[in-house]
Each structure stands twice: as structure tokens, then as C-alpha cells.
Design a protein around this motif. Structure first.
Motif, mmCIF file in Angstrom:
data_model
loop_
_atom_site.group_PDB
_atom_site.id
_atom_site.type_symbol
_atom_site.label_atom_id
_atom_site.label_comp_id
_atom_site.label_asym_id
_atom_site.label_seq_id
_atom_site.Cartn_x
_atom_site.Cartn_y
_atom_site.Cartn_z
ATOM 1 N N ASP A 154 -9.415 20.256 3.191
ATOM 2 C CA ASP A 154 -9.439 20.938 1.901
ATOM 3 C C ASP A 154 -8.072 20.902 1.217
ATOM 4 O OD1 ASP A 154 -12.175 22.089 1.447
ATOM 5 O OD2 ASP A 154 -11.773 22.919 3.424
ATOM 6 N N VAL A 155 -7.017 21.064 1.989
ATOM 7 C CA VAL A 155 -5.664 20.985 1.416
ATOM 8 C C VAL A 155 -5.367 19.558 0.976
ATOM 9 C CG1 VAL A 155 -3.200 21.238 1.906
ATOM 10 C CG2 VAL A 155 -4.822 22.963 2.736
ATOM 11 N N GLY A 205 -12.967 20.588 -8.221
ATOM 12 C CA GLY A 205 -12.433 21.252 -7.039
ATOM 13 C C GLY A 205 -13.198 22.487 -6.615
ATOM 14 N N ASN A 206 -14.199 22.873 -7.389
ATOM 15 C CA ASN A 206 -14.981 24.067 -7.072
ATOM 16 C C ASN A 206 -16.276 23.661 -6.372
ATOM 17 O OD1 ASN A 206 -15.873 26.702 -6.954
ATOM 18 N ND2 ASN A 206 -16.677 26.687 -9.055
ATOM 19 N N TYR A 207 -16.135 23.259 -5.119
ATOM 20 C CA TYR A 207 -17.300 22.799 -4.353
ATOM 21 C C TYR A 207 -17.644 23.818 -3.276
ATOM 22 C CZ TYR A 207 -13.353 20.883 -1.668
ATOM 23 O OH TYR A 207 -12.161 20.712 -0.999
ATOM 24 N N PRO A 224 -17.226 22.949 3.198
ATOM 25 C CA PRO A 224 -15.923 22.530 3.710
ATOM 26 C C PRO A 224 -15.733 21.034 3.501
ATOM 27 C CG PRO A 224 -17.123 23.802 5.354
ATOM 28 C CD PRO A 224 -18.092 23.494 4.267
ATOM 29 N N ALA A 225 -14.557 20.633 3.062
ATOM 30 C CA ALA A 225 -14.305 19.211 2.858
ATOM 31 C C ALA A 225 -14.490 18.419 4.146
ATOM 32 C CB ALA A 225 -12.889 19.012 2.308
ATOM 33 N N ALA A 226 -14.282 19.064 5.281
ATOM 34 C CA ALA A 226 -14.454 18.370 6.564
ATOM 35 C C ALA A 226 -15.883 17.858 6.742
ATOM 36 C CB ALA A 226 -14.084 19.302 7.718
ATOM 37 N N ALA A 227 -16.838 18.542 6.110
ATOM 38 C CA ALA A 227 -18.229 18.120 6.241
ATOM 39 C C ALA A 227 -18.475 16.772 5.593
ATOM 40 C CB ALA A 227 -19.151 19.166 5.621
ATOM 41 N N ALA A 228 -17.624 16.414 4.643
ATOM 42 C CA ALA A 228 -17.810 15.156 3.921
ATOM 43 C C ALA A 228 -16.963 14.021 4.477
ATOM 44 C CB ALA A 228 -17.488 15.352 2.444
ATOM 45 N N VAL A 235 -16.980 10.008 2.633
ATOM 46 C CA VAL A 235 -16.129 9.637 1.505
ATOM 47 C C VAL A 235 -14.675 9.586 1.957
ATOM 48 C CG1 VAL A 235 -15.726 12.005 0.682
ATOM 49 C CG2 VAL A 235 -15.704 10.092 -0.959
ATOM 50 N N GLU A 236 -13.899 8.709 1.318
ATOM 51 C CA GLU A 236 -12.463 8.651 1.576
ATOM 52 C C GLU A 236 -11.729 9.143 0.327
ATOM 53 O OE1 GLU A 236 -14.404 5.609 1.970
ATOM 54 O OE2 GLU A 236 -14.866 6.465 3.942
ATOM 55 N N ASN A 237 -10.497 9.592 0.533
ATOM 56 C CA ASN A 237 -9.654 10.082 -0.578
ATOM 57 C C ASN A 237 -10.373 11.145 -1.407
ATOM 58 O OD1 ASN A 237 -7.571 8.406 0.171
ATOM 59 N ND2 ASN A 237 -7.955 6.865 -1.402
ATOM 60 N N MET A 238 -11.028 12.077 -0.737
ATOM 61 C CA MET A 238 -11.805 13.097 -1.435
ATOM 62 C C MET A 238 -10.913 13.970 -2.313
ATOM 63 S SD MET A 238 -14.326 15.990 0.188
ATOM 64 C CE MET A 238 -14.876 17.380 -0.806
ATOM 65 N N ILE A 239 -11.402 14.230 -3.536
ATOM 66 C CA ILE A 239 -10.718 15.175 -4.424
ATOM 67 C C ILE A 239 -11.605 16.365 -4.764
ATOM 68 C CG2 ILE A 239 -9.258 13.374 -5.433
ATOM 69 C CD1 ILE A 239 -11.037 13.530 -7.948
ATOM 70 N N GLY A 240 -12.865 16.302 -4.410
ATOM 71 C CA GLY A 240 -13.787 17.386 -4.728
ATOM 72 C C GLY A 240 -15.207 16.892 -4.676
#
Length: 411
Positions: A28-29, A50-52, A55-59, A63-68
Motif C-alpha cells: 500500500d505504501v 487511491g481510494n480502493y 489491501p494492495a497485497a491482494a493484487a 498487476v505490477e507497479n500498482m498505483i490504485g
């Protein structure tokens, strides 16, 4: 300076690369740092991105280079009654789309299907394919390779089986073009869409081919698979699931609910979906099957690029009259046959939280019992949704109500 801003500064200064941020912060950071960098380098504001809600870890596997996350509106059509080989009973169909009036149209089609007793759907053929291309010296070596493959399918099946506990090699079909030989491997991948499974298993089988013959592997995919491209071979031989849904709608339902006649819909389908598509050289002989396939793919975490194959479908319509009657009292028979629908209920994007919930709406998340039954049911639900969509759009066109319906809904 926040952790995200500090990380973004390190990327800007060349100390880190975007993809290395995950090694220095939690997902997430790291995503926040990329947003900070993109915002500073562009005129974009990424507050909504950015309002998702997961947890970003789930994605991370997706996906790579996730921004949201991009949020697509999700609706449901139905419930619709489906009598399938695996699907059974009523279900709400989750559809994610930004096209206004699509849900309303499919929902209308579902109500008509229910008034007709529901849709019937069956899987006709199943199997994910991968087709490597080999180089040989000449046609003599090509013939030798074809004969070797036909005599050694069991050896290839054993090599493929060592790479997976779930997939099974069903058959291998050779195609020769000069000194190029294409081997189209077809697998039962159970409840997985199975593209990665088929690729890994085929690589193991190719090692055997190269070790035992004069052929040299040029590429693991020779485009005869065919993945993510319009292809006649998928229309004829199928890929993923080949599924058909049909219904016979009583005349009074057509007239009362759809404000047209069976004759008008049947004629329109022939002139539009069949003759018009043939004149255009289309590989899809339908009105808008891609709409339902794409919306259900996005909702449930399927590979959205495979809508190309999923829309490879033929819609038929005819008036069904009693043999003794020559008058205009017949009912309307409509079918949709999707030749290459590639779906799964395990793996890939199906593990993402919102997509998993959409699969739960259908009651088919995860592996089925028996294996493959959940993905079979999923294909049948999509076929029923496509049938509803075709019936509704054809009726709107036949009754000259298409533009007025969009105007009424403000689209």
C-alpha cells in the motif's frame, strides 16, 4: 516527508526504479509512492484511484507497479432461470460496465426468458489450447513429425501431467505449412481458465518432441492456439468452453413483452446477424454478445482480453409452428452458441475481493464438485445472459424502439 513521498523522491533521483518500491515498503505504501510520483510528474490527481477497498497485497499476483484501482460500476440482471448441465435454478448475473442501458436491456431479456420457462444451456465441448510451432527441414520431416506425434500422444500426455495436478492433455492436432509444423495441444483444465497451465504443460511436452525428433521449437505459441485474436479455428474447433443457450418464447410473450412478432425478430436476425455479418466478413454472427461477455468478465476477474474469443458467437432465430398450421401463430425459437468462451472460477483475477464476491453471487467461486463443474456453470450463465441480451436488442431493433429506449434512459 511521508514514507511515500520519500520513496517517490528516491525514484525521481534515480536511486530506485518503480518496480523496486515493493522491496522497500509494504504494497500500500509502495502504491502511494507511485501515485505521489505520477501526480508530481503530471497534471493528474489520483485521489479516486487511491481510494480502493482491498489491501494492495491482494493484487500483487495480478498487476505490477500498482498505483490504485479503477472502479467500474457493477449491477445485476435477473434473476434468470437456467436449466444447464451444471447450472441449475435462478441466478443474478453480475455485470460491470460503463455503458448505460446495457443492464436494463439484459434485465428485460432475463424477464422474457423467465416468462418462457427459463433458458436451457449446455457445454458442447471443452478444452484450453496452446499451439507451439516447430521448424523442420522439409515436408518429409514434417510428415515424420506428424506421424511421431500421432504415435506418441501418451508420452506427451505423461510429460504434460508431470507439471500439473489438475490439467489433463486431451489431444494433439498437427498442422503443416511448408517446413513449419504446428501442434495444437488441447487440455482439460477443470475450473481454471488454464492458459498458464496449458503453457507450462506444453513446454514440457515440447522438450520430449525436440529430444525424440528432428524438429526444433521456434516458439511455444505459434498463434494457432489462438489466444486474444479473432480466429476461424476457434469458431470451428472451439477453445475454452463451447456453450449454447436457447429458449422458445411463446408468441404472446413476444407480442406483450417485446412489442414485436416472432416473424420480425427471425427476419431481422437473418438479415442482420447472418447476412450482414457474412457480408462484413465478421467472425461473430450476433448482435452484441461481447457486451455481456465483457461485463461479466470484468465483474468476475476473467482475462478481459479474451473477450475477443468469447464474442465469437452465432445467434439464430426462427418461428416454430405446429406442423398442421401454416398461419402466423408460431412461437419464437432463439439460440446463442459461443464457440470459445474462456472462463475460470479459480486463479487469476478471481481471487481479488470484489471479483470473488461477484462469483459468490453466482454461487460458483472456487473449485467445483466434481472438478470443472463451477466453470461449466459459469459458462452456461454467461451464455444465458448473452441470450437475454440478444433477445432484448433484436426486439428493440425489430420494434424500432432502440433509440427511444436510450433516449428515455438519458443515455
Amino acid at each position: 516527508m511521508t514514507d511515500a513521498a520519500a520513496l517517490a523522491a528516491r525514484v525521481r533521483e534515480g536511486e530506485l526504479r518503480l518496480h523496486e518500491l515493493d522491496d522497500h515498503a509494504d504494497p500500500d505504501v509502495a502504491a502511494a509512492a507511485r501515485r505521489h510520483l505520477v501526480e508530481s510528474e503530471t497534471d493528474a490527481s489520483l485521489d479516486a484511484v487511491g481510494n480502493y477497498g482491498f489491501p494492495a497485497a491482494a493484487a500483487e499476483p495480478n498487476v505490477e507497479n500498482m498505483i490504485g484501482a479503477v472502479q467500474v460500476p457493477l449491477g445485476v440482471a435477473g434473476p434468470v432461470a437456467v436449466d444447464g448441465g451444471a447450472a441449475d435454478g435462478e441466478a443474478f448475473l453480475p455485470l460491470a460496465t460503463t455503458e448505460g442501458a446495457l443492464l436494463a436491456s439484459v434485465n428485460r431479456g432475463c424477464s422474457v426468458l423467465n416468462a418462457a420457462g427459463g433458458a436451457t444451456a449446455r457445454i458442447i465441448k471443452s478444452g484450453m489450447t496452446r499451439a507451439p510451432v516447430f521448424r523442420v527441414a522439409d515436408v518429409v520431416e514434417a510428415e515424420a513429425l506428424v506421424e511421431w506425434v500421432r504415435d506418441n500422444v501418451d508420452r506427451l500426455r505423461a510429460a504434460a501431467a508431470e507439471t500439473t495436478n489438475h490439467g489433463e492433455l486431451l489431444d494433439v492436432t498437427p498442422y503443416v505449412v511448408g517446413n513449419s509444423v504446428y501442434l495444437r495441444f488441447r487440455y482439460d483444465t477443470k475450473d481454471a481458465m488454464g492458459m498458464n497451465m496449458a503453457t507450462i504443460a506444453t513446454e514440457a511436452a515440447c522438450d520430449v518432441v525436440e529430444a525424440e525428433t528432428e524438429a526444433s521449437l521456434v516458439a511455444l505459441s505459434g498463434n494457432l492456439c489462438t489466444d486474444k485474436k479473432p480466429a476461424a479455428i476457434n469458431a470451428v474447433e472451439g477453445r475454452g468452453r463451447s456453450v449454447t443457450a436457447d429458449v422458445t418464447v411463446p408468441r404472446e410473450v413476444v407480442e406483450d413483452r417485446l412489442h414485436t412478432t416472432p416473424e420480425a425478430i427471425a427476419e431481422l436476425n437473418t438479415r442482420k446477424n447472418l447476412i450482414g455479418s457474412a457480408k462484413a466478413g465478421s467472425l461473430g454472427f450476433n448482435a452484441h454478445v461481447a457486451n455481456v461477455v465483457a461485463a461479466m468478465f470484468l465483474a468476475t476477474g476473467q482475462d478481459e482480453a479474451q473477450v475477443v474469443e468469447g464474442a465469437n458467437a452465432i445467434t439464430t432465430a426462427e418461428v416454430r409452428r405446429a406442423e398442421a398450421s401454416a398461419g402466423s401463430d408460431g412461437d419464437l425459437y432463439v439460440s446463442v452458441s459461443l464457440s470459445s468462451l474462456e472462463v475460470g472460477t479459480v486463479g487469476g483475477g478471481t481471487k481479488l475481493p470484489t471479483q470473488a464476491e461477484a462469483l459468490d453471487v453466482l454461487g460458483i467461486r472456487g473449485g467445483g464438485d466434481p472438478p470443472g463443474s463451477n466453470a461449466d456453470a459459469f459458462a452456461e450463465y454467461i451464455a444465458a445472459g448473452a441470450l437475454a441480451g440478444e433477445l432484448s436488442l433484436l426486439s428493440a431493433l425489430a420494434s424500432q424502439h432502440l433509440s427511444s429506449a436510450h433516449a428515455e434512459l438519458g443515455r
